[in-house]
Scaffold this active site. Structure first.
Site, PDB file in Angstrom:
ATOM      1  N   LEU A 133       0.871  -1.167   0.000  1.00  0.00           N
ATOM      2  CA  LEU A 133       0.000   0.000   0.000  1.00  0.00           C
ATOM      3  C   LEU A 133       0.907   1.215   0.000  1.00  0.00           C
ATOM      4  O   LEU A 133       1.895   1.260   0.736  1.00  0.00           O
ATOM      5  CB  LEU A 133      -0.900  -0.013   1.241  1.00  0.00           C
ATOM      6  CG  LEU A 133      -2.087   0.956   1.265  1.00  0.00           C
ATOM      7  CD1 LEU A 133      -3.054   0.646   0.124  1.00  0.00           C
ATOM      8  CD2 LEU A 133      -2.830   0.833   2.600  1.00  0.00           C
ATOM      9  N   ASP A 134       0.601   2.202  -0.848  1.00  0.00           N
ATOM     10  CA  ASP A 134       1.431   3.402  -0.934  1.00  0.00           C
ATOM     11  C   ASP A 134       1.681   3.990   0.444  1.00  0.00           C
ATOM     12  O   ASP A 134       0.802   3.975   1.309  1.00  0.00           O
ATOM     13  CB  ASP A 134       0.764   4.462  -1.812  1.00  0.00           C
ATOM     14  CG  ASP A 134       0.750   4.084  -3.283  1.00  0.00           C
ATOM     15  OD1 ASP A 134       1.451   3.128  -3.654  1.00  0.00           O
ATOM     16  OD2 ASP A 134       0.036   4.739  -4.056  1.00  0.00           O
ATOM     17  N   GLN A 135       2.871   4.535   0.637  1.00  0.00           N
ATOM     18  CA  GLN A 135       3.228   5.099   1.935  1.00  0.00           C
ATOM     19  C   GLN A 135       2.221   6.144   2.407  1.00  0.00           C
ATOM     20  O   GLN A 135       1.841   6.166   3.580  1.00  0.00           O
ATOM     21  CB  GLN A 135       4.622   5.738   1.869  1.00  0.00           C
ATOM     22  CG  GLN A 135       5.059   6.381   3.185  1.00  0.00           C
ATOM     23  CD  GLN A 135       6.448   6.989   3.100  1.00  0.00           C
ATOM     24  OE1 GLN A 135       7.079   6.988   2.046  1.00  0.00           O
ATOM     25  NE2 GLN A 135       6.944   7.505   4.214  1.00  0.00           N
TER      26      GLN A 135
ATOM     27  N   ARG B 212      -4.809   6.456  -8.367  1.00  0.00           N
ATOM     28  CA  ARG B 212      -4.343   7.843  -8.419  1.00  0.00           C
ATOM     29  C   ARG B 212      -4.283   8.356  -9.863  1.00  0.00           C
ATOM     30  O   ARG B 212      -4.730   9.463 -10.170  1.00  0.00           O
ATOM     31  CB  ARG B 212      -2.973   7.953  -7.747  1.00  0.00           C
ATOM     32  CG  ARG B 212      -3.006   7.556  -6.277  1.00  0.00           C
ATOM     33  CD  ARG B 212      -1.621   7.306  -5.702  1.00  0.00           C
ATOM     34  NE  ARG B 212      -0.808   8.518  -5.702  1.00  0.00           N
ATOM     35  CZ  ARG B 212       0.436   8.559  -5.239  1.00  0.00           C
ATOM     36  NH1 ARG B 212       1.007   7.460  -4.759  1.00  0.00           N
ATOM     37  NH2 ARG B 212       1.107   9.699  -5.270  1.00  0.00           N
TER      38      ARG B 212
ATOM     39  N   ALA C 201      -0.896   6.471   1.525  1.00  0.00           N
ATOM     40  CA  ALA C 201      -2.256   5.954   1.655  1.00  0.00           C
ATOM     41  C   ALA C 201      -2.387   5.230   2.989  1.00  0.00           C
ATOM     42  O   ALA C 201      -1.401   4.927   3.658  1.00  0.00           O
ATOM     43  CB  ALA C 201      -2.577   5.011   0.502  1.00  0.00           C
TER      44      ALA C 201
END
Length: 291
Positions: free
Chosen positions: A131-133, A231, A135
């Protein structure tokens, strides 16, 4: 563990100094720092926390238990059994280590937490997905290699939903975005209506939820799982996620210093039992400030 019951209104630090006769101030401060003190079941770290008659103050004196409690509170564990552990990651925390950071990551915290449970025989932990940092939301880790392999091989079949707060209100209340995604030399992803060399076909579905006049809350469902897919796709229709400066999102620092993207629902097949299980994470409170 010490369980204490205050008989008058006071500050936490003063109460503990009086109740725990002879305890040194430095020792008490270390308990606060290590998340080893709770009031009514909730961890507290402020020495001036107000307490009153009827409250329950607990002090975890065992160092190993205190560390375990601290790690568990950091992790926000949603589910745990012998095969998997599911957490809700806060925004700003890396999923795994990078060249610049290898300690403050979700993986490291999960590993340390599991190590405290069986210190003499520490168990491994395996990353299933990322998971994106910036997010937040649900992440699944596997406790054995077999579970990891099963989950990764079937990950594309599982149901994954996200909350996103975007700039503006989409004209369509629901839509499916399809395009080819490719990565540029600066690691930024690009969307194209046609296939290009190295690009991957991607599908994102969204539904507009009750929103404000300026920003919309979207429930996003992934049909494919590409890097930065949500995104890029939302930016491609003119509604970038708030806080996503990389893809044209407005800076929302005044209300919420984060990327307004949250993994809120996972529906997977359990790697051991074969049962279909689902996990939820509620809308973050700071999202409501953006709406």
């Amino acid at each position: 563990m010490h369980v204490l019951k205050p008989t008058k209104e006071s500050r936490l630090f003063d109460f503990l100094l009086e109740a725990l006769h002879g305890i040194k101030r430095t020792k008490l401060k270390s308990y606060l720092r290590d998340n080893a003190i709770t009031v009514n079941g909730k961890t507290v770290t402020r020495f001036d926390t107000p307490i009153k008659p009827g409250d329950t103050v607990a002090l975890i004196t065992d160092r190993g238990e205190a560390v375990k409690y601290k790690l568990k509170s950091k992790l926000d564990i949603v589910f745990e059994d012998p095969s998997i552990i599911v957490i809700s990651k806060p925004s700003g925390l890396l999923t795994i280590a990078t060249e610049r950071e290898n300690e403050k990551t979700a993986y490291a915290y999960v590993h340390q937490y599991l190590k405290t449970k069986t210190p003499r025989n520490p168990k491994p932990v395996f990353i299933v997905h990322r998971l994106d940092q910036d997010a937040s939301g649900l992440i699944v880790f596997a406790k054995n290699a077999e579970s990891k392999i099963f989950l990764q091989e079937n990950w594309h079949e599982f149901e994954k939903h996200y909350f996103a707060v975007v700039d503006g209100i989409p004209k369509k209340k629901s839509d499916i975005i399809e395009s080819w995604l490719s990565e540029g030399p600066t690691l930024k992803m690009f969307s194209s209506p046609k296939e290009t060399f190295g690009s991957k076909f991607s599908i994102t579905e969204y539904e507009v939820q009750p929103s404000s006049k300026k920003n919309a809350l979207l429930l996003v469902k992934l049909q494919t799982g590409r890097k930065h897919q949500i995104r890029v796709h939302l930016a491609s229709i003119g509604h970038p996620i708030l806080g996503d400066e990389k893809y044209g999102g407005k800076d929302n620092e005044k209300k919420s210093k984060r990327l307004a993207l949250h993994s809120c629902y996972l529906r997977i097949q359990h790697p051991k039992t074969g049962d279909v299980v689902s996990f939820r994470s509620e809308l973050p409170p700071d999202f409501t400030q953006l709406l």
